[in-house]
Write a protein that holds these residues in place. Structure first.
Motif, short mmCIF file in Angstrom:
data_model
loop_
_atom_site.label_atom_id
_atom_site.label_comp_id
_atom_site.label_asym_id
_atom_site.label_seq_id
_atom_site.Cartn_x
_atom_site.Cartn_y
_atom_site.Cartn_z
N THR A 1 0.84 -1.02 -0.01
CA THR A 1 -0.11 0.01 -0.06
C THR A 1 0.76 1.40 0.03
O THR A 1 2.09 1.15 0.14
CB THR A 1 -0.89 -0.02 1.13
OG1 THR A 1 -0.21 0.17 2.37
CG2 THR A 1 -2.02 -1.26 1.45
N GLU A 2 0.31 2.26 -0.21
CA GLU A 2 1.13 3.63 -0.18
C GLU A 2 1.53 3.81 1.04
O GLU A 2 2.50 4.35 1.40
CB GLU A 2 0.27 4.80 -0.78
CG GLU A 2 -0.08 4.67 -2.04
CD GLU A 2 0.99 4.68 -3.01
OE1 GLU A 2 2.03 5.34 -2.89
OE2 GLU A 2 1.02 3.51 -3.74
N ARG A 3 0.73 3.33 2.29
CA ARG A 3 1.35 3.65 3.51
C ARG A 3 2.59 2.70 3.88
O ARG A 3 3.45 3.17 4.42
CB ARG A 3 0.01 3.34 4.60
CG ARG A 3 0.27 3.28 6.03
CD ARG A 3 -0.73 3.31 7.04
NE ARG A 3 -0.16 3.34 8.43
CZ ARG A 3 0.12 4.21 9.15
NH1 ARG A 3 0.15 5.59 8.40
NH2 ARG A 3 0.52 4.05 10.49
N TYR B 1 6.13 7.29 -2.11
CA TYR B 1 4.71 7.11 -2.14
C TYR B 1 3.87 7.98 -2.60
O TYR B 1 4.34 9.48 -2.72
CB TYR B 1 4.55 6.78 -0.76
CG TYR B 1 4.65 7.75 0.25
CD1 TYR B 1 3.23 8.46 0.55
CD2 TYR B 1 5.48 8.26 0.76
CE1 TYR B 1 3.29 9.51 1.50
CE2 TYR B 1 5.62 9.26 1.82
CZ TYR B 1 4.53 9.78 1.79
OH TYR B 1 4.47 11.02 2.85
N ASP B 2 2.83 7.78 -3.09
CA ASP B 2 1.79 9.15 -3.50
C ASP B 2 1.06 9.44 -2.22
O ASP B 2 0.23 8.87 -1.47
CB ASP B 2 0.76 8.33 -4.48
CG ASP B 2 -0.29 9.39 -4.90
OD1 ASP B 2 0.01 10.61 -4.52
OD2 ASP B 2 -1.12 8.89 -5.57
N LYS C 1 4.54 1.67 1.63
CA LYS C 1 5.88 2.54 0.94
C LYS C 1 6.32 3.63 1.94
O LYS C 1 7.35 3.71 1.94
CB LYS C 1 5.40 2.79 -0.27
CG LYS C 1 5.16 1.76 -1.37
CD LYS C 1 4.67 2.39 -2.55
CE LYS C 1 3.96 1.49 -3.62
NZ LYS C 1 3.42 2.06 -4.63
N SER D 1 -1.28 11.84 -2.03
CA SER D 1 -2.47 12.12 -2.31
C SER D 1 -3.40 10.59 -2.42
O SER D 1 -4.59 10.64 -2.47
CB SER D 1 -2.90 12.50 -3.60
OG SER D 1 -2.56 11.72 -4.73
N ASP D 2 -2.81 9.82 -1.76
CA ASP D 2 -3.57 8.53 -1.78
C ASP D 2 -4.60 8.50 -0.66
O ASP D 2 -4.54 9.23 0.20
CB ASP D 2 -2.60 7.32 -0.86
CG ASP D 2 -3.39 6.03 -0.97
OD1 ASP D 2 -3.73 5.15 -1.74
OD2 ASP D 2 -3.38 5.68 0.31
N LYS D 3 -5.81 7.74 -1.01
CA LYS D 3 -7.13 8.17 -0.47
C LYS D 3 -7.10 7.61 1.22
O LYS D 3 -7.40 8.34 2.15
CB LYS D 3 -8.31 7.54 -0.99
CG LYS D 3 -9.70 7.55 -0.29
CD LYS D 3 -10.75 6.89 -1.04
CE LYS D 3 -12.13 7.31 -0.35
NZ LYS D 3 -13.18 6.59 -1.00
N GLU D 4 -6.33 6.48 1.38
CA GLU D 4 -6.11 5.97 2.65
C GLU D 4 -5.31 6.74 3.47
O GLU D 4 -5.77 7.43 4.63
CB GLU D 4 -5.51 4.68 2.59
CG GLU D 4 -5.08 3.97 4.08
CD GLU D 4 -4.27 2.79 3.96
OE1 GLU D 4 -4.09 2.25 5.03
OE2 GLU D 4 -3.65 2.42 2.93
N LEU D 5 -4.25 7.31 2.88
CA LEU D 5 -3.49 8.47 3.73
C LEU D 5 -4.30 9.62 3.94
O LEU D 5 -4.07 10.38 5.10
CB LEU D 5 -1.99 8.48 2.79
CG LEU D 5 -1.05 7.42 2.82
CD1 LEU D 5 0.13 7.65 2.05
CD2 LEU D 5 -0.73 6.87 4.18
N LYS D 6 -4.82 10.20 2.90
CA LYS D 6 -5.91 11.58 3.16
C LYS D 6 -6.62 11.30 4.26
O LYS D 6 -6.79 12.17 5.22
CB LYS D 6 -6.45 11.66 2.03
CG LYS D 6 -5.75 12.61 0.86
CD LYS D 6 -6.71 12.87 -0.25
CE LYS D 6 -6.11 13.74 -1.09
NZ LYS D 6 -6.96 14.03 -2.30
#
Length: 188
Positions: A4-6, A15-16, A8, A18-23
């Motif tokens: 997942t971006e998290r 990592y991105d 990474k 702007s990933d929804k989970e991170l936002k």
């Protein structure tokens, strides 16, 4: 297995952001920050941190004016004290040992941005963890940059910018911080 971006982010890879989970996690952190910074009862604030941070000691205290990215990537030891206006940007882990004293207006910053403009414009970022040992005192206005490790019994003078790692029993000062004194201390 896909990361997942998290995953990474915590691994220090690009990592991105702007990933929804991170936002969503950052939005949840903002709600917790608002409640924490509005709370006048210091025992309630300490309890909030214990429920929020990755790990804590039993006796911890932080004044108001706190800002972070996520909160759950912050780990503090026993007898943690932080004065007003702390910024702990925790895209990677921030680990602080026992008996830490952090003066007002300090910044612990784990995020980094790519030098490549295309990657930066695309919203990619990465980070490096910060590790701080036991019995450390950060005086007012200290900035700790990504990837720094400080050993035990380190004192960092007011306004210093710590750009690299240092071992035990030293006093640091300046921008960039450098050793200004060795400490001959018995084990605490």
């Amino acid at each position: 297995m896909t990361q997942t971006e998290r995953d990474k982010m915590l691994a220090g890879k690009l990592y991105d952001a702007s990933d929804k989970e991170l936002k969503n996690q950052r939005l949840e952190a903002r709600r917790k920050l608002m409640a924490f910074n509005a709370e006048q009862d210091e025992k309630k604030r300490s309890s909030m941190l214990k429920d929020w941070f990755g790990t804590t000691g039993e006796h911890i205290f932080m004044e108001t004016g706190f800002v972070c990215d996520y909160g759950n990537n912050i780990h503090v030891g026993e007898n943690f004290y932080a004065n007003f206006n702390q910024t702990f940007l925790d895209v990677c882990e921030i680990r602080i040992g026992d008996n830490a004293m952090i003066g007002p207006n300090c910044q612990l910053l784990t995020p980094l941005h790519p030098l490549d403009a295309k990657e930066r414009i695309a919203g990619l970022e990465y980070g490096k963890p910060i590790t701080i040992g036991d019995n450390v005192w950060l005086a007012s206005g200290v900035t700790i940059l990504p990837g720094v490790t400080l050993g035990d019994n380190v004192v960092v003078g007011a306004g210093s910018v710590v750009t690299k790692s240092f071992g035990d029993n030293v006093v640091l000062a300046g921008n960039p911080a450098r050793i200004i004194k060795q400490l001959d201390l018995p084990k605490v």
